[in-house]
Design a protein around this motif. Structure first.
Motif, PDB file in Angstrom:
ATOM      1  N   GLN A  67       0.901  -0.943   0.048  1.00 53.31           N
ATOM      2  CA  GLN A  67      -0.050   0.033   0.029  1.00 53.31           C
ATOM      3  C   GLN A  67       0.901   1.519   0.026  1.00 53.31           C
ATOM      4  OE1 GLN A  67      -2.404  -0.617   3.497  1.00 53.31           O
ATOM      5  NE2 GLN A  67      -4.113  -1.254   2.399  1.00 53.31           N
TER       6      GLN A  67
ATOM      7  N   ARG B  58       2.362   1.612  -3.475  1.00 56.31           N
ATOM      8  CA  ARG B  58       1.265   2.385  -4.370  1.00 56.31           C
ATOM      9  C   ARG B  58       1.219   3.962  -4.092  1.00 56.31           C
ATOM     10  NH1 ARG B  58      -1.956  -2.547  -3.300  1.00 56.31           N
ATOM     11  NH2 ARG B  58      -1.596  -3.731  -5.021  1.00 56.31           N
TER      12      ARG B  58
ATOM     13  N   GLU C 228       2.260   7.041  -6.752  1.00 57.21           N
ATOM     14  CA  GLU C 228       1.234   8.068  -7.310  1.00 57.21           C
ATOM     15  C   GLU C 228       1.920   9.516  -7.065  1.00 57.21           C
ATOM     16  OE1 GLU C 228      -2.053   7.933  -4.683  1.00 57.21           O
ATOM     17  OE2 GLU C 228      -2.880   5.951  -5.571  1.00 57.21           O
TER      18      GLU C 228
ATOM     19  N   LEU D  64       6.299  -1.651  -8.627  1.00 63.02           N
ATOM     20  CA  LEU D  64       5.330  -0.432  -8.615  1.00 63.02           C
ATOM     21  C   LEU D  64       5.916   0.902  -8.919  1.00 63.02           C
ATOM     22  CD1 LEU D  64       3.084  -1.943  -5.663  1.00 63.02           C
ATOM     23  CD2 LEU D  64       2.225  -1.491  -8.516  1.00 63.02           C
ATOM     24  N   THR D  65       7.115   1.127  -8.347  1.00 62.41           N
ATOM     25  CA  THR D  65       7.650   2.551  -8.572  1.00 62.41           C
ATOM     26  C   THR D  65       8.621   2.924  -9.507  1.00 62.41           C
ATOM     27  OG1 THR D  65       9.520   1.942  -6.697  1.00 62.41           O
ATOM     28  CG2 THR D  65       7.043   2.665  -5.740  1.00 62.41           C
TER      29      THR D  65
END
Length: 330
Positions: free
Chosen positions: A212, A215, A219, A265-266
């Motif tokens: 989490q 994520r 963003e 994810l990053t």
């Protein structure tokens, strides 16, 4: 080249005149001592002041001008010097959980614990990041900022060297460490935000899960490079199944799947550090992925000159005080 660092200080030049012009006059207090011959004292005419006493206001003006000149930071600027800089803002998140004391690492031929190896290799990495702003997050059961983003890499390395296992608890709050890095990096330009996360375990503490938090970092365009610490798993001996223990499998707690997902994810990458050689290879690869120097600017050496006007103002004040005392005695 001569210049004043704070030239706007000279706007205060008319301040003494403004105070004298607009400040209310001092209140005359009644005499505290009554004497019988007061009427005769009042009849005595004061002696006229010496002509030189009335011609001293220019001295006060000169002293005031000298004080303002000192406050305006006079300085001599030298030749321009190139200064290597980069816009990179990099936070380091270091795991201080209990498993980091496991002695399965080799450094210079000696067996050392994982944290000791991290201090040595990451310390060398910090020394190479000329021009970068570095910050340090330490995490265990909780996460906290040990060093905010700064160009003072020596202090960051010193704080890393002073860290010890259990300082933040003995569990592993990877998500909280990422969340804390987000707070420190989200105000910086997007292309400069980098987090280097070093751990040997799995997220088992904290208020937010590691995925989490990753994520949220994605963003906010924060790239996370993850490094998993732990020696290679040993091969099981024949005719036994009771070998999967920390002694035989030092990396049993390492959650490589989550660390790889965080990096994916990053937009970062995942690395595995099994010993000092592989750790150093990771550092060299990070230097290529995130170059330390990408632009230059100039800086000038400056020689401060404020002691000169300040010293002259002091000497004039002392001379004026002595002159007034001699005038009053005479």
């Amino acid at each position: 080249m001569f210049e004043f660092g704070w030239p706007l200080i000279f706007l205060l030049l008319p301040l003494p005149w403004l105070v004298r012009r607009f400040a209310p006059p001092a209140q005359n207090r009644p005499a505290a001592l009554q004497v019988a011959f007061m009427s005769r004292l009042q009849a005595v005419q004061p002696e006229p002041a010496e002509p030189g006493v009335r011609r001293t206001p220019w001295v006060f003006l000169l002293i005031w001008l000298l004080l303002l000149s000192a406050a305006a930071r006079p300085q001599l600027l030298g030749d321009p010097l190139p200064m290597e800089v980069t816009g990179r803002d990099m936070m380091l998140a270091i795991d201080l959980s209990g498993s980091m004391e496991f002695r399965d690492m080799q450094f210079d031929g000696d067996e050392v614990d994982r944290l000791s190896l991290v201090k040595q290799v990451v310390g060398q990495f910090i020394d190479r990041r000329h021009g970068d702003r570095m910050g340090l997050i330490l995490f265990g059961s909780q996460a906290f900022v040990q060093a905010p983003l700064t160009h003072d890499r020596n202090s960051v390395r010193k704080w890393l060297d002073e860290a010890f296992i259990g300082l933040a608890g003995r569990q592993t709050a990877i998500g909280d460490a990422i969340g804390l890095a987000i707070k420190r990096l989200e105000q910086q330009p997007a292309e400069r935000r980098v987090l280097l996360l070093i751990t040997d375990g799995a997220n088992n503490a904290g208020r937010i899960s590691a995925v989490q938090a990753a994520r949220l970092a994605a963003e906010r365009q924060i790239r996370i490079f993850t490094i998993g610490i732990g020696a290679e798993t040993q091969q099981p001996p024949a005719n036994t199944s009771a070998w999967l223990t920390p002694e035989r499998d030092p990396s049993v707690e390492l959650d490589e799947g989550t660390l790889k997902e965080i990096a994916l994810l990053t937009g970062g990458e995942y690395f595995r550090a099994r010993d000092s050689e592989s750790f150093e290879a990771i550092n060299q690869q990070l230097d290529r992925l995130e170059p330390a120097l990408h632009e230059g600017r100039t800086q000038r050496q400056s020689l401060p000159l404020y002691p000169w006007p300040l010293g002259i103002a002091l000497l004039l004040s002392m001379a004026l005080t002595g002159w007034y005392r001699r005038s009053n005695v005479a």
